[in-house]
Design a protein around this motif. Structure first.
Motif, short mmCIF file in Angstrom:
data_model
loop_
_atom_site.label_atom_id
_atom_site.label_comp_id
_atom_site.label_asym_id
_atom_site.label_seq_id
_atom_site.Cartn_x
_atom_site.Cartn_y
_atom_site.Cartn_z
N THR B 103 0.85 -1.19 0.00
CA THR B 103 0.00 0.00 0.00
C THR B 103 0.88 1.24 0.00
OG1 THR B 103 -1.35 -1.27 1.52
CG2 THR B 103 -2.02 1.00 1.12
N GLY B 105 0.67 5.61 0.12
CA GLY B 105 -0.06 6.87 0.17
C GLY B 105 0.76 7.92 -0.54
N GLY B 106 1.40 8.79 0.23
CA GLY B 106 2.25 9.80 -0.38
C GLY B 106 3.64 9.29 -0.68
N GLY B 107 3.99 8.12 -0.18
CA GLY B 107 5.33 7.57 -0.45
C GLY B 107 6.42 8.36 0.25
N LEU B 108 6.11 8.91 1.43
CA LEU B 108 7.11 9.74 2.12
C LEU B 108 7.95 8.96 3.12
CD1 LEU B 108 5.44 13.19 2.56
CD2 LEU B 108 7.09 12.43 0.91
N THR B 109 7.85 7.66 3.08
CA THR B 109 8.76 6.87 3.90
C THR B 109 10.17 7.09 3.37
OG1 THR B 109 8.38 5.04 2.39
CG2 THR B 109 7.07 5.07 4.40
N LEU B 167 4.97 17.39 9.06
CA LEU B 167 5.38 18.66 8.47
C LEU B 167 5.84 18.45 7.04
CD1 LEU B 167 7.27 20.24 11.48
CD2 LEU B 167 4.88 20.43 10.83
N ASN B 168 4.95 18.03 6.22
CA ASN B 168 5.21 18.00 4.78
C ASN B 168 3.85 18.03 4.12
OD1 ASN B 168 4.26 15.23 4.25
ND2 ASN B 168 5.96 14.71 5.57
N SER B 172 -0.14 11.23 3.12
CA SER B 172 -1.58 10.96 3.07
C SER B 172 -2.09 10.67 4.47
CB SER B 172 -1.86 9.77 2.16
OG SER B 172 -1.45 8.57 2.79
N THR B 176 -0.20 8.11 7.13
CA THR B 176 0.21 8.72 8.39
C THR B 176 -0.40 7.99 9.59
OG1 THR B 176 0.40 10.84 7.28
CG2 THR B 176 0.24 10.90 9.68
N GLY B 181 2.44 9.86 12.86
CA GLY B 181 2.17 11.24 12.47
C GLY B 181 2.45 12.21 13.59
N ILE B 182 3.57 12.90 13.49
CA ILE B 182 3.98 13.79 14.58
C ILE B 182 4.12 15.23 14.07
CG2 ILE B 182 5.84 14.28 16.22
CD1 ILE B 182 6.11 11.03 16.02
N ILE B 233 -6.37 1.21 5.18
CA ILE B 233 -7.33 2.21 5.66
C ILE B 233 -7.91 2.90 4.43
CG2 ILE B 233 -7.64 4.29 7.08
CD1 ILE B 233 -5.02 3.46 8.55
N TYR B 476 10.78 5.69 14.91
CA TYR B 476 9.64 6.02 14.07
C TYR B 476 9.67 5.19 12.79
CZ TYR B 476 6.11 9.11 12.02
OH TYR B 476 4.96 9.62 11.48
N ASN B 512 1.62 -5.80 2.49
CA ASN B 512 2.85 -5.14 2.97
C ASN B 512 3.83 -6.17 3.51
OD1 ASN B 512 1.86 -2.69 2.26
ND2 ASN B 512 1.95 -1.77 4.29
C1 FAD Z 1 10.70 15.62 4.23
C2 FAD Z 1 9.93 14.76 5.14
C3 FAD Z 1 9.37 15.31 6.30
C4 FAD Z 1 8.64 14.51 7.17
N1 FAD Z 1 8.12 15.07 8.28
C5 FAD Z 1 7.42 14.32 9.14
C6 FAD Z 1 6.85 14.89 10.31
O1 FAD Z 1 6.98 16.07 10.58
N2 FAD Z 1 6.12 14.08 11.12
C7 FAD Z 1 5.92 12.78 10.83
O2 FAD Z 1 5.22 12.12 11.56
N3 FAD Z 1 6.47 12.21 9.74
C8 FAD Z 1 7.21 12.95 8.91
N4 FAD Z 1 7.75 12.37 7.79
C9 FAD Z 1 7.49 10.97 7.54
C10 FAD Z 1 6.23 10.81 6.73
O3 FAD Z 1 5.48 11.98 6.74
C11 FAD Z 1 5.40 9.74 7.28
O4 FAD Z 1 6.06 8.55 7.07
C12 FAD Z 1 4.08 9.83 6.53
O5 FAD Z 1 3.13 10.44 7.27
C13 FAD Z 1 3.74 8.83 5.67
O6 FAD Z 1 2.59 9.18 4.91
P1 FAD Z 1 2.51 8.73 3.41
O7 FAD Z 1 1.14 8.96 2.92
O8 FAD Z 1 3.61 9.32 2.65
O9 FAD Z 1 2.69 7.17 3.61
P2 FAD Z 1 3.53 6.16 2.76
O10 FAD Z 1 4.94 6.53 2.80
O11 FAD Z 1 2.91 6.01 1.43
O12 FAD Z 1 3.26 4.86 3.61
C14 FAD Z 1 3.67 4.73 4.96
C15 FAD Z 1 3.34 3.33 5.42
O13 FAD Z 1 1.94 3.19 5.57
C16 FAD Z 1 1.42 2.22 4.65
N5 FAD Z 1 0.21 2.82 4.09
C17 FAD Z 1 0.09 3.82 3.18
N6 FAD Z 1 -1.20 4.12 2.98
C18 FAD Z 1 -1.92 3.30 3.76
C19 FAD Z 1 -3.31 3.11 3.98
N7 FAD Z 1 -4.23 3.84 3.35
N8 FAD Z 1 -3.69 2.14 4.83
C20 FAD Z 1 -2.78 1.39 5.49
N9 FAD Z 1 -1.46 1.52 5.32
C21 FAD Z 1 -1.02 2.47 4.47
C22 FAD Z 1 2.51 2.01 3.64
O14 FAD Z 1 2.50 0.70 3.15
C23 FAD Z 1 3.77 2.26 4.44
O15 FAD Z 1 4.16 1.14 5.14
C24 FAD Z 1 8.47 13.13 6.89
C25 FAD Z 1 9.02 12.59 5.75
C26 FAD Z 1 9.73 13.38 4.88
C27 FAD Z 1 10.30 12.75 3.66
#
Ligand code: FAD
Lengths: 296, 517
Positions: B103, B105-109, B167-168, B172, B176, B181-182, B233, B476, B512
């Motif tokens: 899965t 979302g935004g791929g911000l891992t 903080l980005n 998604s 998060t 999600g912090i 989710i 985290y 996953n």
């Molecule tokens: C520049 C930068 C700044 C950041 N700042 C912060 C910050 O301030 N605070 C913080 O908490 N994090 C921060 N992060 C980390 C990032 O925001 C979290 O990892 C984020 O919230 C992930 O959201 P995403 O949608 O990108 O999830 P993804 O990276 O797409 O996925 C995260 C995980 O959740 C799973 N997933 C995705 N969507 C779903 C769904 N719908 N249901 C179930 N599982 C799912 C994925 O398989 C993966 O394992 C930051 C990252 C970067 C690169």
């Protein structure tokens, strides 16, 4: 296929060809909003145009909304214009000769402002489609403009190229030009929704974001800027929208812009937005050139 | 050191691979790509149920890496679901054909957790609609693929805001909630995951289930902070609040320990609405304190401000000038601090984001700064999270590791208010021994301009994570490339308990699959 610039870059990195991502390249409305929010400061809009032109070299089957690559050789006779301000505005429904003279009056009158006979509309279309524009045509377009200090150009897509072709000249949109007059600014208030023309705005974002912020603070008017201070586009000026405004998503965008807002009037900078907002809003929609002593 | 010889074609156990340099142990961090067994049957199955699988190179390559830009691989195909029903069909077929599903979302891992090493990638960004805003109950029901920023845009039209989010701009909601999600208001409001009231989840076997603390609470507790192991989710009902502009005050320190102690003091006393530490160098530390209302700020000014040991900008500038006059050989360091200060701080008071001295759109202001100054094509952000008492030591040790590896880096420290000891915190970024407020520190090297090798970055992360093992902390980002640490940090008993739950929920272990287990 992702329609984001990053998505396209990744696809190419992963071995996709430009033809594989054609749908995405063609879908871009060139509103330019990706550029100011790019943390790397990449010139994304011009990269998109380059990608289109690369793609065009490989295909003969253009999208239906493309202008004909007809080698247009418009030769509009325009003697060198010697006034300090030149308005480069063609005629459109709602922005006709009468409107032009109103704008000229608002900008300082005939002694100060000239109207260019050549509005470069064909050039803008070709650039947007990523089709070649002959140097001869460009020269012909810019020759009469050389003596001016300031060019007032409603077509935002021409701002960047004009700055390149006529370096040192100030190129501004019609909104900025008219809003420089306190009289026009006074006509705006909190019950107005002011729609900024996206392409020109994003092409000079760092300066204009401050300009429109001052406007907002001074007049209290609402704008189509989002939380990042990016102008939400309707896309109405795009070539796609000229073919089919609904299919290009313009009405949907306009609905999103007005959603949840309370306003009594919509004022647009881009003449193409006039029709779009008239179709979705139940308040009067006017073009900024329509501001004058009586209706403002 | 004895290096065993393996026949060709036999994959040896880690840590020493046959192709590694003699004597240098090499840890395998990325899973091998799934080989594609039954893929075509799976695709045909889905097509017959009306689900489109995009298999083109362009479609798949878009997802070749995550924000970290260190882990790379391609899925075999991508589905952009329109509904929970689509996802249910995907997961039922995946169980039947044993096809892995990742899965995204935004791929911000940053550790490859949202990268598909073969199999199907579920691109949740297609499910991005807000379904209902309830301003009486102060909740919003939204599809989970929506980015927080889109959600903020929509809520703002009604003068509302979400509570806390990363903080980005492009994380998604679903992704998060899956990791925590912090935000800088987490010392007061907790994690984003703790703002969820009701979730709609598609379980790994394809059931579409609603859960909350009353209805199917076990599922709720597993899915929040669950790294996408126990379901996808699809919808979330989240708490919201009235939108407020904020005021910020900055305090400057030259000692990490003092800054952290003051951060903890503020969090403990609930003295501000937002707080966090950002360092430029470990001699130039900023404690940021912000307020939603003038009353809160006034109270802070009268009750707590005097107890803080940080300086105002002018006072700190003078002290720094004194320090570098005595240490002139470190003048480059001073130049770096000043340069960074003049680039970074104006971003926090750009006039278009200010009104009457307050920051409007704090999320935009912070997120833009984060991307502009810390973002890049490659990012490694190892972190440690700990209970209050161990935090100073953890940060100081992590800081020493950063200094060893990089010239320039930033530490970002923040508190996280806990809601007691909920089952969801088990095997998550919340440390097992924390109560009331946990603390996290991200160690973020500036990578731009230098090409560090993957192994170098991995060694750096490992050293940070070793501190966690040694001190009994959590992380985290413990999935993906860092999952080698899970057993060491969390213990076999806990991991086996979760593995058993995972196996029960996901018999073919397809959802996953490579992220945690
Ligand atoms: C520049 C930068 C700044 C950041 N700042 C912060 C910050 O301030 N605070 C913080 O908490 N994090 C921060 N992060 C980390 C990032 O925001 C979290 O990892 C984020 O919230 C992930 O959201 P995403 O949608 O990108 O999830 P993804 O990276 O797409 O996925 C995260 C995980 O959740 C799973 N997933 C995705 N969507 C779903 C769904 N719908 N249901 C179930 N599982 C799912 C994925 O398989 C993966 O394992 C930051 C990252 C970067 C690169």
């Amino acid at each position: 296929m992702s329609h984001t610039r990053k998505g396209r870059a990744r696809a190419l990195q992963g071995g996709a060809t430009i033809e594989d991502i054609a749908a995405s390249v063609d879908a871009c409305l060139l509103c330019g909003s990706c550029e100011p929010v790019c943390p790397e400061g990449i010139g994304i809009a011009s990269m998109n145009m380059e990608q289109r032109s690369k793609l065009n070299k490989l295909r003969t089957n253009y999208p239906p909304w493309y202008p004909k690559p007809s080698g247009i050789n418009t030769r509009i006779k325009d003697n060198a214009l010697h006034n300090s301000i030149i308005l480069i505005a063609g005629e459109y429904p709602g922005f006709d000769i009468k409107a032009h003279s109103n704008v000229i009056k608002l900008l300082g009158g005939n002694k100060k402002v000239s109207l260019a006979a050549d509005d470069g509309r064909d050039i803008a279309g070709l650039l947007e489609a990523g089709l070649p524009v002959s140097q001869d045509r460009i020269d012909n377009f810019i020759r009469p403009l050389r003596h001016a200090d300031k060019l007032v150009v409603p077509e935002g897509l021409l701002h960047v190229p004009l700055r390149k072709w006529l370096s040192g000249k100030k190129v501004i949109g019609i909104g900025e030009a008219l809003l420089s007059s306190a009289h026009i600014r006074k006509a705006l208030g909190p019950e107005d929704l002011y729609i900024i023309e996206c392409r020109g705005y994003h092409s000079d974002y760092e300066r204009l974001v401050k300009f429109y912020d001052r406007l907002r603070k001074e007049t209290g008017c609402q704008t189509n800027l989002d939380l990042q201070r990016i102008a939400i586009p309707t896309g109405a000026s795009s070539l796609q929208a000229k073919k089919d405004v609904e299919a290009a998503g313009c009405l949907e965008q306009a609905r999103w812009i007005i959603r949840g807002r309370s306003m009594k009037r919509i004022v647009v900078e881009d003449i193409a937005d006039l029709d779009v907002f008239q179709r979705v809003a139940d308040v009067p929609v006017i073009h900024i050139s329509q501001f004058s002593g009586d209706n403002s | 050191m004895h290096i065993p010889v393996f026949e060709r074609g036999i994959i040896p156990p880690d840590p020493v691979a046959p192709d590694s340099l003699k004597g240098i142990p090499r840890q395998k961090t990325n899973p091998s790509r799934w080989q594609g067994d039954n893929w075509q049957d799976f695709v045909r199955d889905l097509q017959s149920r009306g689900v489109t699988v995009c298999e083109g190179r362009a479609d798949c390559s878009v997802f070749m890496t995550d924000a970290g830009g260190v882990a790379y691989s391609l899925p075999h195909g991508v589905v952009r679901p329109n509904s929970a029903e689509d996802i249910s069909k995907v997961l039922r077929a995946a169980q039947a054909h044993r096809v892995p599903v990742t899965t995204r979302g935004g791929g911000l891992t940053t550790e490859g957790e949202s990268v598909a090493f073969g199999g199907l990638l579920l691109d949740m960004s297609s499910m991005n609609r807000v379904l209902e805003i309830n301003s009486d109950a102060m909740t919003v029901r939204t599809q989970a693929g929506i980015f927080w920023h889109q959600l903020a845009e929509i809520l703002r039209r009604d003068n509302l805001d979400y509570l806390s989010a990363p903080l980005n701009l492009t994380a998604s909601v679903g992704g998060t909630l899956g990791v925590g999600g912090i935000d800088v208001n987490s010392p007061r409001l907790g994690c984003s995951a703790d703002q969820a009231v009701v979730l709609q989840v598609v379980t790994p076997t394809g059931d579409i289930v609603n859960c909350s603390e009353r209805e199917n609470p076990d599922l709720m507790e597993r899915v929040l902070f669950g790294y996408g192991q126990f379901g996808v989710i699809t919808e979330a009902t989240l708490k919201i609040r009235k939108f407020t502009p904020i005021t910020i005050q900055y305090f400057y320190y030259s000692s990490l320990r003092t800054a952290i102690e003051d951060l903890q003091f503020i969090a403990r006393e609930d003295a501000s609405d937002y707080s966090g530490i950002l360092t430029i160098l470990d001699r130039a530390i900023t404690l940021l304190v912000a307020f939603d209302s003038d009353e809160r700020e006034r109270e802070f000014n009268t009750r707590w401000k005097r107890s803080l040991r940080g300086h105002g900008e002018a006072g700190f500038g003078l002290r720094m000038a004194g320090h570098y006059t005595m240490h002139p050989w470190r003048i480059k360091e001073a130049a770096y601090i000043i340069g960074r200060r003049f680039k970074l701080f104006p971003e926090f008071w750009r006039p278009e984001f200010m009104h009457h001295g307050k920051i409007i759109d704090r999320t935009v202001v912070f997120s833009r700064a984060v991307w502009k100054f810390w973002g890049g094509p490659q990012m490694v952000i190892p972190d440690l999270s700990s209970k209050a008492e161990k935090f100073v030591e953890a940060v100081e040790r992590g800081n020493a590791v950063c200094r060893k590896y990089f010239r320039h880096y930033t530490l970002y420290c923040v508190g996280i208010k806990l809601r007691g000891r909920l089952p969801r915190y088990e095997m998550s970024c919340i440390p097992p021994d924390a109560s009331d407020i946990a603390y996290g520190c991200e160690f973020e090297p500036m990578l731009r301009g230098t090409n560090y090798s993957r192994d170098y970055l991995q060694s750096f992360k490992n050293e940070i994570y070793d501190i966690g093992v040694d001190m009994g902390l959590s992380y985290y980002r413990f999935g993906g490339m860092m999952k080698g640490y899970i057993r060491r940090a969390m213990g076999d008993e806990l991991v086996d308990k979760h593995l058993a739950m995972k196996k029960a929920a996901d018999p073919a272990m397809v959802l996953n699959a490579e992220v945690i287990f």
